[in-house]
Design an enzyme around this catalytic site. Structure first.
Site: not given
Length: 309
Positions: A180, A184
């Site tokens: 994740y 990002k």
């Protein structure tokens, strides 16, 4: 750029922060194209009815709802075509959707890098990076044509690095949120470069970092962490952070949606809670979700009942 009469494309619009943006922008006279993978209630964290979706669909002159997996380039192209047929242009793009860590690793969202699979990285990057860039490259076209527009992309504080004595370090490397956070970080870097590239077309490109927001799956994730003593399971008042309403994002994002690339704010990444405090929108206590504790308690009771069955 004033908001009234503009067209805003909002991904992840069915719930959470995307819903908060869509609702507020409609109140400002903005036409909305809401894009989400599903508009059906999830049943998680209080997301139990379709009242918001039906409200949008009852306003065909102001809103369009599109079901789209933004990890699929063909679906993204179809969404763009539908939006152009409906409103003919785009002034604002809010890249809000993404695959959450807990979507890949339920219920806690925590794993270690050496236990991840290539397919999980591909899904995460396929939506958070490739999907967001596919949407951006399409919806920026009418902005470039008219010489004005604004793009705002959501990341996470875990993607940020800081320097100590010339050595850069991760802001919170112990969060156990791979892939994740790498995704990002990638979209953050891409947006920084894009901002400089499209400044000449008067298009603003900025990035936002939310506070500790209660979104879909928040209650269930935190109930599991409390029950198992996992890191991040501390309750408010016992060392845990305040769970925030998604609406805490609206003032900053609305401000950025009105920027342009020439004289406005562009090429920046904002910690939204800090921005709120500095601009008179107050801190975490003002945006605390009053139902968060009860939501986690209910999810915890359900988890314990299932475990004892």
């Amino acid at each position: 750029m004033t908001l009234k009469g503009k067209v805003a494309i909002i991904t992840g619009a069915a719930r959470g922060m995307g819903r908060a943006y869509a609702q507020d922008f409609l109140n400002e006279g903005v036409k909305i194209v809401g894009i989400d993978q599903s508009w059906e209630p999830t049943g998680f964290s209080g997301d139990r009815d379709d009242a918001f979706t039906q409200m949008l669909r009852s306003r065909p002159g102001d809103a369009l709802t599109i079901t789209c997996d933004i990890g699929d380039p063909e679906q993204v192209q179809s969404a763009y075509d539908d939006a152009m047929r409906k409103f003919g242009t785009a002034d604002i793009l809010l890249n809000n959707a993404g695959v959450r860590q807990r979507d890949l690793y339920p219920p806690t969202g925590r794993t270690v890098t050496l236990d991840t699979k290539r397919s999980e990285w591909e899904r995460m990057f396929g939506v958070t990076v490739f999907g967001a860039m596919d949407l951006t490259k399409l919806f920026i076209q009418p902005m470039i044509k008219k010489g004005a527009g604004s793009i705002v992309t959501t990341i996470s504080s875990g993607a940020i690095h800081h320097s100590h004595g010339g050595a850069y370090m991760a802001l919170r490397p112990n969060s156990r949120e791979v892939p994740y956070q790498p995704a990002k970080a990638a979209i953050l870097c891409a947006m920084f470069y894009l901002a400089d590239e499209v400044r000449e077309y008067n298009v603003a490109v900025n990035v936002v970092i939310p506070g500790h927001t209660r979104t879909t799956g928040f209650d269930e994730q935190n109930a599991y962490r409390v029950a198992t003593g996992a890191a991040g399971g501390a309750r408010r008042g016992a060392g845990g952070p305040t769970a925030l309403l998604p609406e805490h994002m609206v003032p900053c994002v609305k401000f950025l949606a009105q920027q342009d690339g020439n004289g406005g704010v562009t090429g920046k990444c904002f910690d939204v809670m800090t921005w709120n405090i500095e601009h008179g929108f107050r801190g975490a206590e003002a945006w605390a979700d009053p139902e968060a504790e009860a939501g986690v308690d209910a999810a915890l009771a359900a988890y314990q009942a299932k475990a004892n069955a």
